[in-house]
Each structure stands twice: as structure tokens, then as C-alpha cells.
Scaffold this active site. Structure first.
Site, PDB file in Angstrom:
ATOM      1  N   SER A  61       0.839  -1.203   0.000  1.00 24.48           N
ATOM      2  CA  SER A  61       0.000   0.000   0.000  1.00 24.48           C
ATOM      3  C   SER A  61       0.871   1.250   0.000  1.00 24.48           C
ATOM      4  O   SER A  61       0.569   2.235  -0.680  1.00 24.48           O
ATOM      5  CB  SER A  61      -0.936   0.011   1.216  1.00 24.48           C
ATOM      6  N   SER A 100      -4.623   1.762   4.092  1.00 22.77           N
ATOM      7  CA  SER A 100      -4.418   0.489   4.777  1.00 22.77           C
ATOM      8  C   SER A 100      -5.681  -0.326   4.575  1.00 22.77           C
ATOM      9  O   SER A 100      -6.778   0.149   4.900  1.00 22.77           O
ATOM     10  CB  SER A 100      -4.157   0.707   6.280  1.00 22.77           C
ATOM     11  N   GLY A 101      -5.525  -1.533   4.046  1.00 22.37           N
ATOM     12  CA  GLY A 101      -6.703  -2.366   3.832  1.00 22.37           C
ATOM     13  C   GLY A 101      -7.467  -2.591   5.121  1.00 22.37           C
ATOM     14  O   GLY A 101      -8.670  -2.364   5.196  1.00 22.37           O
ATOM     15  N   SER A 102      -6.763  -2.994   6.165  1.00 22.61           N
ATOM     16  CA  SER A 102      -7.402  -3.259   7.452  1.00 22.61           C
ATOM     17  C   SER A 102      -7.750  -1.982   8.191  1.00 22.61           C
ATOM     18  O   SER A 102      -8.656  -1.959   9.028  1.00 22.61           O
ATOM     19  CB  SER A 102      -6.467  -4.098   8.327  1.00 22.61           C
ATOM     20  N   GLY A 103      -6.985  -0.929   7.928  1.00 19.54           N
ATOM     21  CA  GLY A 103      -7.166   0.322   8.668  1.00 19.54           C
ATOM     22  C   GLY A 103      -6.549   0.287  10.044  1.00 19.54           C
ATOM     23  O   GLY A 103      -6.772   1.195  10.851  1.00 19.54           O
ATOM     24  N   THR A 104      -5.752  -0.763  10.305  1.00 22.22           N
ATOM     25  CA  THR A 104      -5.174  -0.925  11.649  1.00 22.22           C
ATOM     26  C   THR A 104      -3.653  -1.000  11.645  1.00 22.22           C
ATOM     27  O   THR A 104      -3.054  -1.234  12.695  1.00 22.22           O
ATOM     28  CB  THR A 104      -5.717  -2.210  12.315  1.00 22.22           C
ATOM     29  N   THR A 105      -3.007  -0.815  10.493  1.00 22.97           N
ATOM     30  CA  THR A 105      -1.552  -0.914  10.416  1.00 22.97           C
ATOM     31  C   THR A 105      -0.925   0.073  11.393  1.00 22.97           C
ATOM     32  O   THR A 105      -1.179   1.280  11.322  1.00 22.97           O
ATOM     33  CB  THR A 105      -1.074  -0.625   8.976  1.00 22.97           C
ATOM     34  N   GLU A 165      -4.783  -3.636  -2.866  1.00 21.45           N
ATOM     35  CA  GLU A 165      -3.613  -2.896  -3.368  1.00 21.45           C
ATOM     36  C   GLU A 165      -3.754  -2.560  -4.848  1.00 21.45           C
ATOM     37  O   GLU A 165      -3.380  -1.461  -5.290  1.00 21.45           O
ATOM     38  CB  GLU A 165      -2.358  -3.716  -3.097  1.00 21.45           C
TER      39      GLU A 165
END
Length: 198
Positions: A61, A100-105, A165
Site C-alpha cells: 500500500s 491500509s486495507g485493514s485500517g489498523t496498520t 492494493e
């Protein structure tokens, strides 16, 4: 002379490759078409209005955001990549674009918290609007793709975040072209800003 590649090549047919092409193409098309145009418009407007744009992301990302940063620079925006040696401090009124795909990186969440503390606005691209970066965002683009740890997803058959991505790259390209279409700059004018110390 036998090589290790020969058994692998023999095990892969042309149809295997064509089927994979169709899979990737169809998943990307469905995902990008699932993005709300109004969210893309809002992101483009925030990028154009910001005095300075910073981008922050990790892994693949982060690489996609580096490509987006180059395109925004071609448009004449003042843009910086978080972590580069010459990147200045983010400040009040600036815009931080994160993905961020998860939004938690963890590193991306920390960048968001730092930017908010400095008074900057946050633009986030993620699959999860309720995630830490999604919740903190002033403008959000939600990507209807699976997270990288969602290995049993019915959304995608691709591996670990690939669809997010791929969509991220295309969304940032769509934002670039949307902004360029609203401008009267020629391709030659944009090209004059391209790096000449490569």
C-alpha cells in the site's frame, strides 16, 4: 540442459494464465466500480485544496501511495512521502493521505494520530470505515475488497490483500486524472516537473 524452471513451465498451461487474467481483471473491475464516486470527488477536492500533501502507508500500500505522490507532484502539488529524509513536519491545514486495507496498520495509525495532533486533515483509503484510520478520517474512500488476513473471503480468490492494493493504485490514478481533467495543463507541462536526476 535441464533447468528447474522446465517442470514448472510444463505444469502451467496457457489456459491457466488466461483464467488467471480473467480472474484478476474481473475482481479489479468489480471492486473499483464499487467505490462511491462522491468519495473520490471529495478526496480529489481535499488534495487540490491542501497547501501540502503527505502520504503514509506500509508495504505494498505504501508503494502504491509513492506512485500516487509522484503523480500529484506532476500536477504541481506540494507532496511529501512520510519517512523520506527530506520530508518536513506536517502542520495545521496540511493533508495526510493514508491507505491500509485493514485500517489498523500500526505505523499508519501512528502517522494519523501525529497528523491530527498537528492540526492536519486526514484522507483515508481502506476496506473498513470503522477502523482506526477510517474513524479518524475527514474524507474516506471505502474500497469493497477483502483484508489481507481474510483468507476465506468470498470477495476475492487472490492472495493476501492483492485486490485492495490493485484497487488502491487504480483509485489514485482515477483521482489524478480527475484533477488533471479539471486543469488546463498539458501533458508536456506536467512532464517538465518529472525527475531529471534519475
Amino acid at each position: 540442459m535441464n533447468t528447474m524452471a522446465e517442470p514448472i513451465a510444463e505444469a502451467i498451461s496457457q489456459q491457466d494464465v488466461l483464467d488467471t487474467m480473467d480472474l484478476v481483471h474481473s475482481e479489479i473491475e468489480a471492486t473499483v466500480r464499487g467505490v462511491k464516486p462522491q468519495q473520490v470527488i471529495e478526496l480529489a477536492a481535499q488534495l487540490r485544496a491542501a497547501p501540502r500533501v503527505f502520504v503514509a502507508g506500509a508495504g505494498r500500500s505504501g508503494l502504491a501511495l509513492r506512485m500516487a505522490a509522484m503523480r500529484l507532484m506532476h500536477l504541481g502539488l506540494a507532496v511529501h512521502v512520510a519517512g523520506d529524509a527530506t520530508t518536513p513536519a506536517i502542520a495545521d491545514g496540511d493533508l495526510l493521505l493514508v491507505a491500509s486495507g485493514s485500517g489498523t496498520t500500526a505505523g499508519v495509525v501512528q502517522s494519523v494520530n501525529t497528523a491530527r495532533g498537528a492540526g492536519a486533515r486526514i484522507a483515508a483509503i481502506t476496506t473498513d470505515p470503522s477502523s482506526p484510520i477510517g474513524s479518524a478520517a475527514h474524507v474516506l474512500v471505502e474500497v469493497p475488497a477483502a483484508g489481507k488476513t481474510d483468507h476465506g473471503s468470498s470477495i476475492t480468490r487472490q492472495y493476501s490483500g492483492s485486490l485492495f492494493e490493485q484497487a488502491l493504485f487504480l483509485i489514485t490514478e482515477i483521482v489524478f486524472h480527475t484533477l488533471w481533467n479539471a486543469d488546463d495543463a498539458t501533458a508536456q507541462q506536467l512532464w517538465q516537473r518529472h525527475a531529471n536526476l534519475e
